[in-house]
Design an enzyme around this catalytic site. Structure first.
Site, PDB file in Angstrom:
ATOM      1  N   SER A  10       0.808  -1.217   0.000  1.00 46.56           N
ATOM      2  CA  SER A  10       0.000   0.000   0.000  1.00 46.56           C
ATOM      3  C   SER A  10       0.843   1.270   0.000  1.00 46.56           C
ATOM      4  CB  SER A  10      -0.933   0.016   1.212  1.00 46.56           C
ATOM      5  OG  SER A  10      -0.199  -0.075   2.423  1.00 46.56           O
ATOM      6  N   ILE A  11       2.051   1.213   0.554  1.00 45.25           N
ATOM      7  CA  ILE A  11       2.892   2.410   0.546  1.00 45.25           C
ATOM      8  C   ILE A  11       3.240   2.781  -0.889  1.00 45.25           C
ATOM      9  CG2 ILE A  11       5.065   3.408   1.343  1.00 45.25           C
ATOM     10  CD1 ILE A  11       4.925   1.548   3.756  1.00 45.25           C
TER      11      ILE A  11
END
Length: 277
Positions: A10-11
């Protein structure tokens, strides 16, 4: 155009986000647009961030992420996992994301050496360590999201540091460059220590000096303890560009020509016109 693929969790997925995290005025997604702008008309920057994925899942879907050479050439590949692998086992809620340390290391090695990746000639692979983790911010975020239950700590600062160390060691073992994001952020937070098993790391509940510069800086980087603010993505961008400059100076944006000619390059357009005849 050749591709610069960002493969991660997700980063990475949020690296282009134009939403501002709670309590922040600026959209978080600085890294993706900055990298795409830097390589504009030179390389296509492809976001293959997959929220929630651990390395076991990443390895399984890798053939769907990397195009075959006859479709597109991959020039750069960043591998940026570990934040989910480092989640503690048997923590609420299901499904679980934790991957044991040795399997995590084996999975990253397998991604970097996968036939789909090595099918590309001279692909430049960059391993990125997981970032630090800020436990208090994570608990605060959980309370806001679900005030009906007592939040539980699913990740720890020490676990993040431990998985980051595994990436650093793997890079040395397989001779791949490592963007040491954990250390880069810690240094900017003025943390000078090296120990990771004493529970006193900045960002950990064991560090009672919550007003220290280190804790203040980490909190400004990690709006929910894990995910990045714009400031953190700026650090990632700076560190990536510096690594490319050191390792592959001929692959910096300034060193690469435009793939298509400038509109006012008369000699180039004569060649283009001749190729159509």
């Amino acid at each position: 155009m050749d591709q610069f693929i960002l493969f991660g969790d997700s980063i990475t997925q949020q690296a282009f986000s134009q939403d501002a995290p709670a309590g922040h005025e600026d959209p978080s997604g600085f890294f993706g647009p900055a990298l795409a702008d830097a390589y504009l008309r030179r390389l296509d920057v492809i976001n293959r961030g997959l929220s929630g994925y651990n390395t076991r899942q990443a390895l399984q879907v890798l053939p769907q992420v990397i195009p075959p050479p006859e479709k597109a050439r991959v020039r750069f590949l960043t591998i940026f996992f570990g934040a989910n692998d480092a989640r503690l086992p048997d923590t609420y809620p299901d499904p679980q994301q934790h991957i044991p340390l040795e399997e995590f290391k084996d999975n990253v090695r397998a991604i970097a050496s996968h036939p789909c990746v090595l099918a590309h000639t001279d692909v430049r692979i960059i391993l990125i360590t997981p970032p630090p983790f800020h436990e208090r911010s994570a608990l605060e975020s959980d309370r806001v999201e679900d005030g009906s239950r007592e939040p539980n700590l699913r990740r720890t600062a020490v676990a993040a540091a431990t998985y980051a160390q595994e990436v650093r060691e793997l890079g040395e073992q397989i001779n791949l460059p490592v963007l040491n994001l954990w250390t880069a952020m810690m240094k900017r937070a003025d943390y000078q220590g090296t120990g990771i098993d004493d529970g006193m790391l900045p960002g950990s509940m064991g560090d009672r000096d919550v007003q220290s510069r280190a804790n203040t800086v980490l909190k400004s980087y990690l709006h929910d303890g894990l995910h990045f603010t714009r400031t953190a993505y700026e650090v990632l961008f700076e560190e990536l560009m510096a690594l490319i400059q050191r390792k592959w100076p001929d692959q910096t944006p300034e060193a690469l020509p435009f793939v298509l000619p400038r509109w006012d390059d008369e000699e180039a357009w004569k060649v283009e016109q001749a190729s159509l005849l």
